[in-house]
Write a protein that holds these residues in place. Structure first.
Motif, PDB file in Angstrom:
ATOM      1  N   GLY A  61     -33.976  67.384 -56.565  1.00  0.00           N
ATOM      2  CA  GLY A  61     -32.965  66.601 -57.095  1.00  0.00           C
ATOM      3  C   GLY A  61     -33.783  65.363 -57.997  1.00  0.00           C
ATOM      4  N   GLY A  62     -34.984  65.190 -57.623  1.00  0.00           N
ATOM      5  CA  GLY A  62     -36.653  64.255 -57.932  1.00  0.00           C
ATOM      6  C   GLY A  62     -36.879  64.685 -59.392  1.00  0.00           C
ATOM      7  N   ILE A  63     -37.009  66.140 -59.525  1.00  0.00           N
ATOM      8  CA  ILE A  63     -37.267  66.548 -60.910  1.00  0.00           C
ATOM      9  C   ILE A  63     -36.148  66.209 -62.135  1.00  0.00           C
ATOM     10  CG2 ILE A  63     -38.158  68.836 -62.536  1.00  0.00           C
ATOM     11  CD1 ILE A  63     -39.021  69.955 -59.389  1.00  0.00           C
ATOM     12  N   ILE A  64     -34.683  66.581 -62.048  1.00  0.00           N
ATOM     13  CA  ILE A  64     -33.687  66.056 -62.766  1.00  0.00           C
ATOM     14  C   ILE A  64     -34.311  65.202 -63.097  1.00  0.00           C
ATOM     15  CG2 ILE A  64     -31.923  66.146 -63.250  1.00  0.00           C
ATOM     16  CD1 ILE A  64     -31.456  68.769 -61.221  1.00  0.00           C
ATOM     17  N   CYS A  65     -33.993  64.063 -61.920  1.00  0.00           N
ATOM     18  CA  CYS A  65     -34.275  62.442 -62.356  1.00  0.00           C
ATOM     19  C   CYS A  65     -35.364  61.881 -63.125  1.00  0.00           C
ATOM     20  CB  CYS A  65     -33.851  61.416 -61.167  1.00  0.00           C
ATOM     21  SG  CYS A  65     -32.474  61.900 -60.007  1.00  0.00           S
ATOM     22  N   ASP A  66     -36.572  62.432 -62.828  1.00  0.00           N
ATOM     23  CA  ASP A  66     -37.587  62.819 -63.414  1.00  0.00           C
ATOM     24  C   ASP A  66     -37.662  62.537 -65.234  1.00  0.00           C
ATOM     25  OD1 ASP A  66     -39.315  61.318 -61.492  1.00  0.00           O
ATOM     26  OD2 ASP A  66     -39.705  62.766 -60.820  1.00  0.00           O
ATOM     27  N   ARG A  67     -37.430  63.878 -65.385  1.00  0.00           N
ATOM     28  CA  ARG A  67     -36.785  64.428 -67.075  1.00  0.00           C
ATOM     29  C   ARG A  67     -35.877  64.049 -67.478  1.00  0.00           C
ATOM     30  NH1 ARG A  67     -37.353  70.994 -67.691  1.00  0.00           N
ATOM     31  NH2 ARG A  67     -37.998  70.297 -69.896  1.00  0.00           N
ATOM     32  N   LYS A  71     -33.904  58.974 -70.565  1.00  0.00           N
ATOM     33  CA  LYS A  71     -32.992  58.271 -71.759  1.00  0.00           C
ATOM     34  C   LYS A  71     -31.745  58.155 -71.014  1.00  0.00           C
ATOM     35  CE  LYS A  71     -35.165  63.052 -73.779  1.00  0.00           C
ATOM     36  NZ  LYS A  71     -35.469  64.380 -73.427  1.00  0.00           N
ATOM     37  N   LYS A  72     -31.208  58.626 -69.660  1.00  0.00           N
ATOM     38  CA  LYS A  72     -29.791  58.344 -69.330  1.00  0.00           C
ATOM     39  C   LYS A  72     -30.734  57.508 -68.140  1.00  0.00           C
ATOM     40  CE  LYS A  72     -27.138  61.466 -72.045  1.00  0.00           C
ATOM     41  NZ  LYS A  72     -26.121  61.024 -72.467  1.00  0.00           N
ATOM     42  N   PRO A  73     -30.242  55.964 -67.935  1.00  0.00           N
ATOM     43  CA  PRO A  73     -30.581  55.161 -66.818  1.00  0.00           C
ATOM     44  C   PRO A  73     -30.138  55.802 -65.918  1.00  0.00           C
ATOM     45  CG  PRO A  73     -30.666  54.487 -68.754  1.00  0.00           C
ATOM     46  CD  PRO A  73     -30.373  55.188 -68.808  1.00  0.00           C
ATOM     47  N   MET A  74     -28.750  56.232 -66.011  1.00  0.00           N
ATOM     48  CA  MET A  74     -27.589  56.868 -64.663  1.00  0.00           C
ATOM     49  C   MET A  74     -27.588  57.989 -63.883  1.00  0.00           C
ATOM     50  SD  MET A  74     -25.973  54.203 -63.668  1.00  0.00           S
ATOM     51  CE  MET A  74     -24.213  54.939 -62.942  1.00  0.00           C
ATOM     52  N   THR A  75     -28.584  58.901 -64.838  1.00  0.00           N
ATOM     53  CA  THR A  75     -29.098  60.005 -64.304  1.00  0.00           C
ATOM     54  C   THR A  75     -28.858  60.161 -62.336  1.00  0.00           C
ATOM     55  OG1 THR A  75     -30.219  60.713 -66.624  1.00  0.00           O
ATOM     56  CG2 THR A  75     -30.830  61.894 -64.196  1.00  0.00           C
ATOM     57  N   ASN A  76     -29.913  59.152 -62.054  1.00  0.00           N
ATOM     58  CA  ASN A  76     -30.463  58.842 -60.922  1.00  0.00           C
ATOM     59  C   ASN A  76     -29.172  59.138 -59.707  1.00  0.00           C
ATOM     60  OD1 ASN A  76     -32.937  58.876 -60.870  1.00  0.00           O
ATOM     61  ND2 ASN A  76     -33.190  57.316 -60.960  1.00  0.00           N
ATOM     62  N   ALA A  77     -28.356  58.136 -60.400  1.00  0.00           N
ATOM     63  CA  ALA A  77     -26.698  57.634 -59.193  1.00  0.00           C
ATOM     64  C   ALA A  77     -25.996  59.087 -59.353  1.00  0.00           C
ATOM     65  CB  ALA A  77     -26.494  56.814 -60.222  1.00  0.00           C
ATOM     66  N   TYR A  78     -25.876  59.704 -60.638  1.00  0.00           N
ATOM     67  CA  TYR A  78     -25.185  61.285 -61.337  1.00  0.00           C
ATOM     68  C   TYR A  78     -25.870  61.640 -60.143  1.00  0.00           C
ATOM     69  CZ  TYR A  78     -22.822  58.467 -65.461  1.00  0.00           C
ATOM     70  OH  TYR A  78     -22.426  57.548 -66.212  1.00  0.00           O
ATOM     71  N   VAL A  79     -27.260  62.810 -59.835  1.00  0.00           N
ATOM     72  CA  VAL A  79     -27.477  63.089 -59.033  1.00  0.00           C
ATOM     73  C   VAL A  79     -27.300  62.994 -57.351  1.00  0.00           C
ATOM     74  CG1 VAL A  79     -29.687  64.052 -58.368  1.00  0.00           C
ATOM     75  CG2 VAL A  79     -29.121  63.900 -60.174  1.00  0.00           C
ATOM     76  N   CYS A  80     -27.265  61.966 -57.021  1.00  0.00           N
ATOM     77  CA  CYS A  80     -26.636  61.431 -55.923  1.00  0.00           C
ATOM     78  C   CYS A  80     -25.142  61.827 -55.290  1.00  0.00           C
ATOM     79  CB  CYS A  80     -26.962  59.813 -55.359  1.00  0.00           C
ATOM     80  SG  CYS A  80     -28.820  59.092 -54.964  1.00  0.00           S
ATOM     81  N   MET A  81     -24.982  60.972 -56.610  1.00  0.00           N
ATOM     82  CA  MET A  81     -22.936  61.561 -55.753  1.00  0.00           C
ATOM     83  C   MET A  81     -22.492  63.266 -56.379  1.00  0.00           C
ATOM     84  SD  MET A  81     -21.750  58.209 -58.080  1.00  0.00           S
ATOM     85  CE  MET A  81     -21.803  58.308 -59.625  1.00  0.00           C
TER      86      MET A  81
END
Length: 166
Positions: A61-67, A71-81
């Motif tokens: 989860g952390g690696i996907i968000c860091d990567r 480019k896409k700031p909503m990535t963090n929220a999407y990974v959580c959901m």
């Protein structure tokens, strides 16, 4: 909590911990009742699943968000959901398919593999929207809120179990 992102992440974390602690309270009793002859296997499989797969989930989860979050700031929220949403069918299947111990364990393992990806992105979202001088307090408050929600869940489950003799 003036910042809406920090407030919403804290509320979501409280609900997540409330549900997770209720799940952890109920799950061993369920497995012992449905599969009484597999207590040792459950203990080992649960420890390995939680220890290894939840750790992998958190890292991924952390690696996907860091990567992708630059480019896409909503990535963090999407990974959580997405992680929580994907884990839901596995959680349901674990309890609704009691015919096979190992199928239930596999479902539990997949639940851990997806469900625990939320923590790193959630903390990152709060850090990105909080002043650097307040981040320590913000993280401490987050841990305080979600731990208390989990304790409330455990107390409520214990009260209900005692009240209804289960």
């Amino acid at each position: 909590m003036q910042d809406p992102i920090t407030r919403n992440v804290n509320i979501a974390a409280m609900f997540k911990y409330f549900g997770e602690y209720a799940f952890l309270f109920f799950m061993p009793a369920y497995f012992q009742q449905v599969f009484p002859h597999m207590t040792s296997q459950f203990a080992l499989a649960n420890a390995l699943s939680l220890g290894i797969l939840a750790f992998i989930s958190s890292l991924v989860g952390g690696i996907i968000c860091d990567r992708y979050s630059k480019k896409k700031p909503m990535t963090n929220a999407y990974v959580c959901m997405l992680g929580s949403t994907i884990s839901l069918p596995f959680t349901l299947a674990m309890f609704l398919l009691p015919h096979s111990f190992w199928l239930s364990i596999a479902c539990m393992s997949f639940k851990y593999l997806f469900a625990e990806s939320w923590l790193s992105p959630a903390i990152t979202m709060m850090q990105n929207t909080t002043d650097k001088t307040k981040q320590g307090n913000m993280i401490s408050a987050n841990i305080f809120y979600k731990t208390n929600a989990g304790m409330l869940s455990t107390a409520l489950c214990g009260f209900l179990a005692f009240r209804f003799n289960t």
